[in-house]
Design a protein around this motif. Structure first.
Motif, PDB file in Angstrom:
ATOM      1  N   ASP A 144       0.739  -1.207  -0.056  1.00  0.00           N
ATOM      2  CA  ASP A 144      -0.166  -0.065   0.050  1.00  0.00           C
ATOM      3  C   ASP A 144       1.008   1.313   0.475  1.00  0.00           C
ATOM      4  O   ASP A 144       0.498   2.477   0.309  1.00  0.00           O
ATOM      5  CB  ASP A 144      -0.783   0.022   1.034  1.00  0.00           C
ATOM      6  N   GLN A 145       2.272   1.185  -0.325  1.00  0.00           N
ATOM      7  CA  GLN A 145       3.329   2.192   0.043  1.00  0.00           C
ATOM      8  C   GLN A 145       3.614   2.425  -1.214  1.00  0.00           C
ATOM      9  O   GLN A 145       5.116   2.861  -1.733  1.00  0.00           O
ATOM     10  CB  GLN A 145       4.264   2.347   1.582  1.00  0.00           C
ATOM     11  N   SER A 146       3.480   1.798  -2.399  1.00  0.00           N
ATOM     12  CA  SER A 146       3.563   1.528  -3.614  1.00  0.00           C
ATOM     13  C   SER A 146       3.948   2.504  -3.946  1.00  0.00           C
ATOM     14  O   SER A 146       2.804   3.441  -4.239  1.00  0.00           O
ATOM     15  CB  SER A 146       3.848  -0.212  -4.439  1.00  0.00           C
ATOM     16  N   HIS A 147       4.345   2.996  -5.427  1.00  0.00           N
ATOM     17  CA  HIS A 147       3.811   4.912  -5.981  1.00  0.00           C
ATOM     18  C   HIS A 147       2.674   4.247  -6.765  1.00  0.00           C
ATOM     19  O   HIS A 147       2.546   2.735  -7.420  1.00  0.00           O
ATOM     20  CB  HIS A 147       5.216   4.676  -6.941  1.00  0.00           C
ATOM     21  N   SER A 148       2.300   5.211  -7.623  1.00  0.00           N
ATOM     22  CA  SER A 148       0.915   5.190  -7.620  1.00  0.00           C
ATOM     23  C   SER A 148       0.729   4.731  -8.729  1.00  0.00           C
ATOM     24  O   SER A 148       0.681   4.081 -10.065  1.00  0.00           O
ATOM     25  CB  SER A 148       0.351   6.390  -7.954  1.00  0.00           C
ATOM     26  N   SER A 149       2.190   4.413  -9.667  1.00  0.00           N
ATOM     27  CA  SER A 149       2.065   3.668 -11.790  1.00  0.00           C
ATOM     28  C   SER A 149       2.416   2.746 -10.928  1.00  0.00           C
ATOM     29  O   SER A 149       1.876   2.427 -12.492  1.00  0.00           O
ATOM     30  CB  SER A 149       4.223   4.095 -11.668  1.00  0.00           C
ATOM     31  N   VAL A 150       2.153   1.629  -9.623  1.00  0.00           N
ATOM     32  CA  VAL A 150       2.094   0.254 -10.032  1.00  0.00           C
ATOM     33  C   VAL A 150       0.363  -0.064 -10.128  1.00  0.00           C
ATOM     34  O   VAL A 150       0.001  -0.678 -11.155  1.00  0.00           O
ATOM     35  CB  VAL A 150       2.855   0.145  -8.216  1.00  0.00           C
ATOM     36  N   GLU A 151      -0.061   0.703 -10.031  1.00  0.00           N
ATOM     37  CA  GLU A 151      -1.886   0.567 -10.166  1.00  0.00           C
ATOM     38  C   GLU A 151      -2.030   0.896 -10.938  1.00  0.00           C
ATOM     39  O   GLU A 151      -2.639   0.390 -11.868  1.00  0.00           O
ATOM     40  CB  GLU A 151      -2.454   1.755  -8.587  1.00  0.00           C
ATOM     41  N   ARG A 152      -1.095   1.789 -11.668  1.00  0.00           N
ATOM     42  CA  ARG A 152      -1.927   2.271 -13.021  1.00  0.00           C
ATOM     43  C   ARG A 152      -1.226   1.202 -13.760  1.00  0.00           C
ATOM     44  O   ARG A 152      -2.219   0.720 -15.240  1.00  0.00           O
ATOM     45  CB  ARG A 152      -1.076   3.571 -13.421  1.00  0.00           C
ATOM     46  N   ALA A 153      -0.473   0.752 -13.968  1.00  0.00           N
ATOM     47  CA  ALA A 153       0.544  -0.538 -14.720  1.00  0.00           C
ATOM     48  C   ALA A 153      -1.044  -1.508 -14.835  1.00  0.00           C
ATOM     49  O   ALA A 153      -1.064  -2.462 -15.673  1.00  0.00           O
ATOM     50  CB  ALA A 153       2.152  -0.782 -14.230  1.00  0.00           C
ATOM     51  N   CYS A 154      -1.034  -1.388 -13.231  1.00  0.00           N
ATOM     52  CA  CYS A 154      -2.182  -2.680 -13.303  1.00  0.00           C
ATOM     53  C   CYS A 154      -4.012  -2.469 -14.444  1.00  0.00           C
ATOM     54  O   CYS A 154      -4.130  -3.021 -14.823  1.00  0.00           O
ATOM     55  CB  CYS A 154      -2.358  -2.991 -11.771  1.00  0.00           C
ATOM     56  N   LEU A 155      -3.693  -0.917 -13.594  1.00  0.00           N
ATOM     57  CA  LEU A 155      -5.053  -0.782 -15.142  1.00  0.00           C
ATOM     58  C   LEU A 155      -5.185  -1.335 -15.966  1.00  0.00           C
ATOM     59  O   LEU A 155      -5.609  -1.007 -17.002  1.00  0.00           O
ATOM     60  CB  LEU A 155      -5.965   1.161 -14.585  1.00  0.00           C
ATOM     61  N   PHE A 156      -3.751  -0.431 -16.485  1.00  0.00           N
ATOM     62  CA  PHE A 156      -3.348  -0.246 -18.276  1.00  0.00           C
ATOM     63  C   PHE A 156      -3.128  -1.953 -18.611  1.00  0.00           C
ATOM     64  O   PHE A 156      -3.748  -2.282 -19.731  1.00  0.00           O
ATOM     65  CB  PHE A 156      -2.217  -0.129 -18.214  1.00  0.00           C
ATOM     66  N   GLY A 157      -2.005  -2.619 -17.828  1.00  0.00           N
ATOM     67  CA  GLY A 157      -2.551  -4.250 -17.817  1.00  0.00           C
ATOM     68  C   GLY A 157      -4.175  -5.075 -17.917  1.00  0.00           C
ATOM     69  O   GLY A 157      -3.918  -6.018 -18.112  1.00  0.00           O
ATOM     70  N   ALA A 158      -5.036  -4.262 -17.628  1.00  0.00           N
ATOM     71  CA  ALA A 158      -6.051  -4.840 -16.913  1.00  0.00           C
ATOM     72  C   ALA A 158      -6.455  -6.356 -16.349  1.00  0.00           C
ATOM     73  O   ALA A 158      -6.405  -7.776 -16.126  1.00  0.00           O
ATOM     74  CB  ALA A 158      -7.121  -4.884 -17.874  1.00  0.00           C
ATOM     75  N   VAL A 159      -5.401  -6.221 -15.313  1.00  0.00           N
ATOM     76  CA  VAL A 159      -4.904  -7.235 -13.756  1.00  0.00           C
ATOM     77  C   VAL A 159      -5.944  -6.551 -12.566  1.00  0.00           C
ATOM     78  O   VAL A 159      -5.289  -5.652 -12.686  1.00  0.00           O
ATOM     79  CB  VAL A 159      -4.034  -7.845 -14.102  1.00  0.00           C
ATOM     80  N   ARG A 160      -6.078  -7.904 -11.967  1.00  0.00           N
ATOM     81  CA  ARG A 160      -6.470  -7.208 -10.483  1.00  0.00           C
ATOM     82  C   ARG A 160      -4.710  -6.607  -9.457  1.00  0.00           C
ATOM     83  O   ARG A 160      -3.858  -7.036  -9.662  1.00  0.00           O
ATOM     84  CB  ARG A 160      -6.368  -8.128 -10.318  1.00  0.00           C
ATOM     85  N   CYS A 161      -4.943  -5.469  -8.536  1.00  0.00           N
ATOM     86  CA  CYS A 161      -4.330  -5.051  -8.203  1.00  0.00           C
ATOM     87  C   CYS A 161      -4.365  -5.050  -6.852  1.00  0.00           C
ATOM     88  O   CYS A 161      -5.233  -5.220  -6.186  1.00  0.00           O
ATOM     89  CB  CYS A 161      -3.837  -3.773  -8.102  1.00  0.00           C
ATOM     90  N   HIS A 162      -3.259  -6.191  -5.915  1.00  0.00           N
ATOM     91  CA  HIS A 162      -3.472  -6.308  -4.468  1.00  0.00           C
ATOM     92  C   HIS A 162      -2.976  -5.336  -4.029  1.00  0.00           C
ATOM     93  O   HIS A 162      -1.299  -5.831  -3.909  1.00  0.00           O
ATOM     94  CB  HIS A 162      -3.436  -8.288  -4.408  1.00  0.00           C
ATOM     95  N   LYS A 163      -3.301  -4.355  -2.962  1.00  0.00           N
ATOM     96  CA  LYS A 163      -2.417  -3.767  -2.417  1.00  0.00           C
ATOM     97  C   LYS A 163      -1.784  -4.540  -1.064  1.00  0.00           C
ATOM     98  O   LYS A 163      -3.523  -4.624  -0.318  1.00  0.00           O
ATOM     99  CB  LYS A 163      -2.820  -2.493  -1.947  1.00  0.00           C
TER     100      LYS A 163
END
Lengths: 488, 488
Positions: B189-208
């Motif tokens: 949950d401390q990762s950079h916002s770009s990780v969540e964005r990469a998941c959105l771009f890649g259409a995969v779930r992001c488990h923080k």
């Protein structure tokens, strides 16, 4: 290097760059080093202590230049042009000096605001519909490359489509997965490879529509493809129309494709990476007619509008889709003016961004629209001059209509193999550089007018080289002398 | 602008950049223009005729500078640093002059080969495991940003996973869709916002994954998240570990996370965007221990290693995955040496690329490793000096361990609102610039040592400003004077 040293060495570099570009004609356009040449010329690790400027500076000629393919040589006729102008270089120096990161308005307001205005300037030069200008829902942004623009458009439209289909009784997640599995994007079989890559990145099907005999995607072919996919239960959502394809500079028919996309509620993205710059000339602007149907439009000022790479101009009719789709806003990036000016980080894949609009500002002001139009016209004229030379030599044929600065041709009635051999000989010879393409089974040579300082004499020179090597190839192919082509 | 004019004006720009950076302390670090300031200062369209250099040059101070947030001011302490060095600017000038496009080895061999060697130099400086060096399956590449590196790693690992799961009796398409719908990526949950964005771009779930009390992702938490997702039928495939988080410069425990990823056959990507540069110092290198578990690793020399943006260094242990995943090869990009040297277009999202390795080459040689280490050490020491100042003022507390050049602190026993008010006052005051962050419900201020010319006196100056404004805020909050924070 301190400021004092920079005042000295920076100026030496200015002279080096001017010398390089003034003397570029004396260099072999296509580098002929072997793979691995460079690692033999430099140490295996970084130095512990600082080296002298003179040693580093001297290594440019010793280490770098042998391996450079000189894109700005007037003997370079490969791919499409990439821009290079002194005005843009000066602007880049300023951008490097300021070295701000413009991810939000607040992080450097000038970086965002100049970009907004420059994109409006450009939009007006291209006579884009008002929807694409800032002030309403639309607006422009500088992307790094056309590949990224295509990907951003695809992702925004994917998000819009998922949203539209998520209004069901099923759970969001499962619906999205189901919808995702049915999404299909369209482009022609002549589209740039980056469209297929964008589909791979975005995990959606790519339906390549067969182009017609003119290598254009026709509205009827697109409509048929959409109908057939719908019958299979798929969801058409995105279409890329290309204006000026990479293989042969063909133009998809926007006037036909536009209504088909509108009818099917498909996001239409226009990729005019190379050709787009020409639309600043009234005589070429009709090639863009139908742009009013597009949801997004992109071209590369870094290709043909005197702005150094990277500067890929992209406009949205409604930027909300892309902003909403990928807005992940942590506290350290928020600011009090949010919503009053674009935060461009939401418009692109990367977070960080350089101050690239300075290049546009310098180039547009230091040249002015008329000189930029003159540059485009001159290069198109040179292409037509080359075309004339090809036409009068009966051994050759021009394979595609010359629309802008690209001439596609081949040895008439000769096999693909013989034409490959000609291209190989041209690049082995080294006086000029070209790359090939193929379409519908036919291999051909592409002659692009690239460097800004290309003159009629360069065109004539290139043609003499080609004629000379063609004679050799034709003699060899008649006498059965074998020479395996090394270069595809 | 012709070569002669460039020799004159390019040198004027060299002096302007040197003047700007030498005098940057006199400028307000955070621009205080209002949104829309710039469009009032320039025309609504591009000029038809060329403007004079003097007019364009003069507009830098009139139009641009009021809207610049000066990232290289020693009073700038926001975000993380971005690099700026004269050595890198000289290299960028050369890159702009050559202006080649390095999408394939052939398109300019030096562009590819220098990058291969520079990435090896850097890898050795960081003591990366040999797997990451060129010569085998591994190797490095310069990406534009850490966001793109994360996305490329995610897409490569997604492709690897889809391939692994496509070996079934079902049709490829349907299997992929089913697999896609089950993929889950991990970050803290401390990762950079770009990780969540990469998941959105890649259409995969992001488990923080919830970080522990030290804001680190622990191996046990990751293992628990994976186990729980597997029970739900999901497919864990990708994990981003962060070394030096953006909110507080926390370090995920690689030594714990690595084996968990290995056990679960998950692609481990390390994002050390900011902290990575410090690993060239032996005393900070232990922070990277466990890198041998990673499939890909990334840090930004453009943040802290004197190389101007953009230069984000990324390594793969096995580059085959990324090359195979997105290799779409049209004829006009093929060449005879394919396979003998990397064609970097397959390693990244865009097709085009600038000659960015020149920046690394110039910086590494003109500074040398020792001077770069000294730069890192000096900035870390300055952060500790600032920390000492905070510690001795009982009104404040340091909220996180000071690992490198970032100090996180807040007003002790004061509400988030009061701390927000302090930050607002600091930025309204304008003598220094900072941004906030928050974690687990607590809002705090981030003091980053940024500009390369930051000295102890600048740190002391900043602290005096903060102390002075804190006194005002504390008095106001005691007496109930209301002052709504404008800046988040």
């Amino acid at each position: 290097m301190d400021a004092e040293a920079f005042r000295k060495h920076g100026k030496e570099m200015v002279d080096y760059v001017a010398d390089y570009l003034e003397g570029i004609k004396d260099r072999r356009p296509l580098s002929n080093v072997d793979p691995g040449y460079l690692c033999k010329l430099i140490p295996e690790q970084a130095p512990e202590d600082p080296e002298k400027w003179e040693d580093v500076f001297g290594d440019i000629e010793r280490v770098i230049m042998p391996g450079v393919t000189h894109w700005h040589s007037p003997q370079f006729h490969a791919y499409f042009p990439t821009s290079n102008s002194y005005a843009a270089i000066c602007a880049d120096m300023l951008s490097d000096g300021i070295a701000c990161i413009g991810f939000s308005w607040m992080s450097s307001p000038a970086c965002t605001e100049l970009e907004v205005v420059m994109m409006d300037w450009l939009a007006k030069m291209l006579q884009l519909p008002k929807d694409f200008l800032s002030g309403g829902k639309g607006g422009g942004v500088i992307q790094g490359t056309a590949s990224e623009a295509t990907l951003v458009a695809l992702l925004a439209s994917r998000s819009r489509t998922l949203l539209k289909h998520s209004d069901t009784t099923d759970s969001g997640d499962r619906t999205d997965a189901l919808t995702m599995s049915k999404l299909v994007a369209y482009c022609s079989d002549q589209s740039h490879s980056s469209v297929e890559r964008a589909c791979l990145f975005g995990a959606v099907r790519c339906h390549k529509v067969e182009s017609d005999e003119n290598e254009q995607m026709a509205g009827s072919s697109l409509a048929a493809a959409i109908a057939s996919d719908k019958e299979k239960g798929l969801i058409p959502f995105f279409c890329v129309a290309t204006l000026g394809t990479t293989p042969s500079c063909a133009f998809d028919s926007l006037q036909e494709i536009g209504p088909v996309c509108e009818e099917a509620d498909i996001w239409l993205h226009i990729d005019a990476a190379y050709a787009g710059s020409s639309f600043i000339c009234p005589e070429f602007r009709p090639l863009l007619d139908g742009v009013e149907f597009a949801d997004s439009f992109n071209f590369n000022p870094h290709k043909w509008l005197m702005v150094n790479f990277d500067c890929s101009a992209m406009w949205f009719k409604n930027a909300t889709y892309v902003v909403d789709a990928f807005n992940v806003d942590p506290l350290y990036l928020r600011h009090q003016h949010q919503g009053h000016a674009p935060d461009y980080r939401h418009w692109q894949i990367p977070l960080g961004r350089r101050f690239r609009s300075l290049k546009l500002w310098f180039v547009l002001r230091l040249y002015g629209i008329k000189a930029l139009q003159a540059h485009i016209r001159k290069q198109v004229n040179l292409a037509h001059e080359f075309e004339k030379l090809v036409v009068v030599d009966e051994r050759f044929q021009v394979t595609h209509p010359v629309m802008l600065g690209l001439v596609c041709f081949k040895l008439r009635q000769q096999s693909n193999e013989v034409n490959k051999l000609l291209l190989t000989k041209i690049n082995d010879d080294g006086r000029i550089h070209m790359v090939p393409s193929s379409s519908k089974g036919t291999y051909f040579l592409r002659f692009a007018v690239c460097a800004v300082n290309t003159e009629l004499s360069d065109i004539q020179f290139a043609w003499k080289v080609i004629q000379e090597l063609a004679s050799t190839v034709l003699t060899e192919s008649k006498t059965g002398v074998k020479d395996q082509p090394k270069l595809l």
